[in-house]
Write an enzyme that holds these catalytic residues in place. Structure first.
Site, PDB file in Angstrom:
ATOM      1  N   GLY A   1      15.965  32.776  28.131  1.00  0.00           N
ATOM      2  CA  GLY A   1      16.998  32.426  29.096  1.00  0.00           C
ATOM      3  C   GLY A   1      17.431  30.983  28.938  1.00  0.00           C
ATOM      4  N   ALA A   2      18.572  30.658  29.568  1.00  0.00           N
ATOM      5  CA  ALA A   2      19.104  29.297  29.430  1.00  0.00           C
ATOM      6  C   ALA A   2      19.802  28.833  30.713  1.00  0.00           C
ATOM      7  CB  ALA A   2      20.065  29.237  28.248  1.00  0.00           C
TER       8      ALA A   2
ATOM      9  N   ASP B   1      10.314  23.712  41.314  1.00  0.00           N
ATOM     10  CA  ASP B   1      10.176  24.925  40.495  1.00  0.00           C
ATOM     11  C   ASP B   1       9.305  24.627  39.277  1.00  0.00           C
ATOM     12  OD1 ASP B   1      11.780  26.637  42.041  1.00  0.00           O
ATOM     13  OD2 ASP B   1      13.607  25.904  41.099  1.00  0.00           O
TER      14      ASP B   1
ATOM     15  N   SER C   1      15.290  36.139  51.664  1.00  0.00           N
ATOM     16  CA  SER C   1      14.325  35.124  51.220  1.00  0.00           C
ATOM     17  C   SER C   1      12.965  35.304  51.881  1.00  0.00           C
ATOM     18  CB  SER C   1      14.853  33.727  51.543  1.00  0.00           C
ATOM     19  OG  SER C   1      13.838  32.770  51.296  1.00  0.00           O
ATOM     20  N   ARG C   2      11.927  35.140  51.083  1.00  0.00           N
ATOM     21  CA  ARG C   2      10.563  35.217  51.637  1.00  0.00           C
ATOM     22  C   ARG C   2      10.078  33.846  52.081  1.00  0.00           C
ATOM     23  NH1 ARG C   2       7.567  40.126  48.453  1.00  0.00           N
ATOM     24  NH2 ARG C   2       9.504  41.151  47.880  1.00  0.00           N
ATOM     25  N   SER C   3      10.863  32.800  51.864  1.00  0.00           N
ATOM     26  CA  SER C   3      10.402  31.455  52.210  1.00  0.00           C
ATOM     27  C   SER C   3      10.123  31.267  53.704  1.00  0.00           C
ATOM     28  CB  SER C   3      11.397  30.401  51.719  1.00  0.00           C
ATOM     29  OG  SER C   3      11.335  30.336  50.308  1.00  0.00           O
TER      30      SER C   3
ATOM     31  N   ASN D   1      15.608  21.987  44.122  1.00  0.00           N
ATOM     32  CA  ASN D   1      15.353  23.092  45.049  1.00  0.00           C
ATOM     33  C   ASN D   1      14.741  22.584  46.353  1.00  0.00           C
ATOM     34  OD1 ASN D   1      12.779  22.452  44.115  1.00  0.00           O
ATOM     35  ND2 ASN D   1      12.049  24.525  44.450  1.00  0.00           N
TER      36      ASN D   1
ATOM     37  N   TYR E   1      11.692  38.029  40.573  1.00  0.00           N
ATOM     38  CA  TYR E   1      10.962  38.888  41.489  1.00  0.00           C
ATOM     39  C   TYR E   1      11.932  39.664  42.367  1.00  0.00           C
ATOM     40  CZ  TYR E   1      11.561  35.517  45.288  1.00  0.00           C
ATOM     41  OH  TYR E   1      12.088  34.672  46.217  1.00  0.00           O
TER      42      TYR E   1
ATOM     43  N   ALA F   1      16.627  28.273  35.901  1.00  0.00           N
ATOM     44  CA  ALA F   1      15.202  28.608  35.906  1.00  0.00           C
ATOM     45  C   ALA F   1      14.593  28.296  34.540  1.00  0.00           C
ATOM     46  CB  ALA F   1      15.008  30.085  36.256  1.00  0.00           C
TER      47      ALA F   1
ATOM     48  N   LYS G   1      21.567  25.065  43.823  1.00  0.00           N
ATOM     49  CA  LYS G   1      20.586  24.112  43.269  1.00  0.00           C
ATOM     50  C   LYS G   1      21.233  22.926  42.555  1.00  0.00           C
ATOM     51  CE  LYS G   1      16.641  27.202  42.961  1.00  0.00           C
ATOM     52  NZ  LYS G   1      15.536  27.704  42.129  1.00  0.00           N
TER      53      LYS G   1
HETATM   54  P1  ATR Z   1      19.468  30.969  36.700  1.00  0.00           P
HETATM   55  O1  ATR Z   1      20.179  29.665  36.875  1.00  0.00           O
HETATM   56  O2  ATR Z   1      18.915  31.564  37.948  1.00  0.00           O
HETATM   57  O3  ATR Z   1      18.427  30.910  35.605  1.00  0.00           O
HETATM   58  P2  ATR Z   1      21.804  32.085  35.305  1.00  0.00           P
HETATM   59  O4  ATR Z   1      22.341  30.756  34.969  1.00  0.00           O
HETATM   60  O5  ATR Z   1      22.733  33.084  35.909  1.00  0.00           O
HETATM   61  O6  ATR Z   1      20.582  32.039  36.308  1.00  0.00           O
HETATM   62  O7  ATR Z   1      21.122  32.691  33.989  1.00  0.00           O
HETATM   63  C1  ATR Z   1      20.746  33.996  33.900  1.00  0.00           C
HETATM   64  C2  ATR Z   1      20.057  34.192  32.548  1.00  0.00           C
HETATM   65  O8  ATR Z   1      19.783  35.567  32.364  1.00  0.00           O
HETATM   66  C3  ATR Z   1      20.901  33.753  31.351  1.00  0.00           C
HETATM   67  O9  ATR Z   1      20.054  33.201  30.366  1.00  0.00           O
HETATM   68  C4  ATR Z   1      21.502  35.081  30.895  1.00  0.00           C
HETATM   69  O10 ATR Z   1      21.893  35.115  29.542  1.00  0.00           O
HETATM   70  P3  ATR Z   1      23.376  34.624  29.084  1.00  0.00           P
HETATM   71  O11 ATR Z   1      23.349  33.132  29.066  1.00  0.00           O
HETATM   72  O12 ATR Z   1      23.560  35.228  27.760  1.00  0.00           O
HETATM   73  O13 ATR Z   1      24.319  35.179  30.132  1.00  0.00           O
HETATM   74  C5  ATR Z   1      20.342  35.988  31.117  1.00  0.00           C
HETATM   75  N1  ATR Z   1      20.695  37.408  31.189  1.00  0.00           N
HETATM   76  C6  ATR Z   1      21.291  38.055  32.207  1.00  0.00           C
HETATM   77  N2  ATR Z   1      21.444  39.369  31.916  1.00  0.00           N
HETATM   78  C7  ATR Z   1      20.897  39.549  30.681  1.00  0.00           C
HETATM   79  C8  ATR Z   1      20.726  40.680  29.813  1.00  0.00           C
HETATM   80  N3  ATR Z   1      21.128  41.902  30.175  1.00  0.00           N
HETATM   81  N4  ATR Z   1      20.111  40.481  28.624  1.00  0.00           N
HETATM   82  C9  ATR Z   1      19.690  39.273  28.244  1.00  0.00           C
HETATM   83  N5  ATR Z   1      19.831  38.157  29.017  1.00  0.00           N
HETATM   84  C10 ATR Z   1      20.422  38.301  30.201  1.00  0.00           C
END
Ligand code: ATR
Length: 276
Positions: A125-126, A104, A14-16, A89, A214, A129, A68
């Site tokens: 993403g879902a 965040d 961690s850089r924090s 966070n 990052y 973050a 988190k």
């Molecule tokens: P965080 O809570 O840190 O955002 P997470 O819940 O592990 O982390 O989510 C990681 C995200 O990266 C998800 O949206 C994941 O997609 P899936 O829901 O389909 O798993 C996405 N992700 C990880 N590897 C990926 C890849 N190779 N291509 C596309 N999406 C990817």
């Protein structure tokens, strides 16, 4: 001496600590306050945090992966933004009471130099973050569209969060968005963002591209986007800004002066200067 720390697992990278210690130094508080790192495995988190809060030496902590959601659960009081995002966070401890916040989202908002109001924004993403990014952009007036590799997760996020007008997209046209935010982990282990994500390098010019990921040095997405004429916001700048927002919660808004944030940025980037 009042203590602050980041709790994660692992946390050694961690850089924090360097960043927040630089802030405390810039504020002339380094002799009075400390900021360290505490590695806690998931099973230890709740009991240890409750003990830290009860004991009185620590005034607060940042919380990172994988805690988190647990940070929200351990809190006595939860800020509405953290509640809506479903993750915290930042924890503040006062008289044994644990308050949870999410910086965040405001950190991302501060890191964006452009005003997202009225813009069409694509969030990739879902996970947690993504939820913070969706909240930040939606509350700033952007029209948010969400793409995720696993579509059902994106649909669940839209359903759970109170984000009218946000919708899931399966085949987005990257040229249609003023703002593109990558919250996926793609790029963290060398994956090609243009193979894994619905992005085309030729359609990034004049957009704002945010890569919340990052690692060591700029990500491929940040680098290519900058080369193609996008305004890039990288994950370290968001780290800096979320850290500044956390500091304001612990020490007061008045401490959030530009020189303090500059000191945090210099410490966070170290030898690798910001890309844009
Ligand atoms: P965080 O809570 O840190 O955002 P997470 O819940 O592990 O982390 O989510 C990681 C995200 O990266 C998800 O949206 C994941 O997609 P899936 O829901 O389909 O798993 C996405 N992700 C990880 N590897 C990926 C890849 N190779 N291509 C596309 N999406 C990817």
């Amino acid at each position: 001496m009042p203590g602050l720390a980041v709790i994660g697992h692992p946390v050694a990278h961690s850089r924090s600590p360097a960043m927040q210690t630089a802030a405390l130094t810039a504020l002339g508080l380094a002799g009075e306050w400390t900021y360290g790192a505490i590695d806690l495995a998931p099973g230890e988190f709740e009991a240890e945090v409750a003990a830290l809060a009860a004991e009185g030496e620590y005034r607060g902590v940042n919380v990172t992966i994988p805690h988190k959601e647990a940070a929200l659960a351990v809190a006595d009081e939860v800020d509405p933004v953290a509640r809506e995002i479903g993750a915290a966070n930042t924890l503040a401890f006062a008289d044994g009471v644990i308050s949870a916040f999410n910086t965040d989202a405001p950190g991302l908002r501060r890191a964006l130099r452009a005003n997202p109001d009225g813009r069409r924004a694509l969030v990739l993403g879902a996970g947690g973050a993504a939820r913070a990014a969706i909240w930040a952009l939606h509350s700033a007036g952007a029209v948010v569209e969400i793409w995720n590799r696993t579509e059902s997760r994106a649909a669940a996020v839209v359903e759970e969060m109170d984000v009218p007008h946000a919708r899931v997209v399966t085949d987005p046209d990257p040229g249609a968005y003023g703002l593109i935010v990558n919250t996926t982990s793609v790029g963290l282990h060398g994956e090609d963002p243009f193979a894994e994500l619905p992005l085309d390098p030729d359609q990034l010019a004049e957009r704002v591209v945010v890569d919340m990921v990052y690692a060591e040095g700029p990500s491929t997405l940040s680098q290519v986007a900058a080369e193609r004429g996008a305004a890039v916001v990288d994950g370290l700048e968001i780290l800096v800004q979320q850290g500044a927002c956390s500091l304001a919660i612990w020490l007061g808004e008045a401490k959030l002066e530009p020189e303090v944030v500059d000191a945090m940025r210099a410490a966070a980037y170290g030898d690798t200067p910001p890309i844009a």
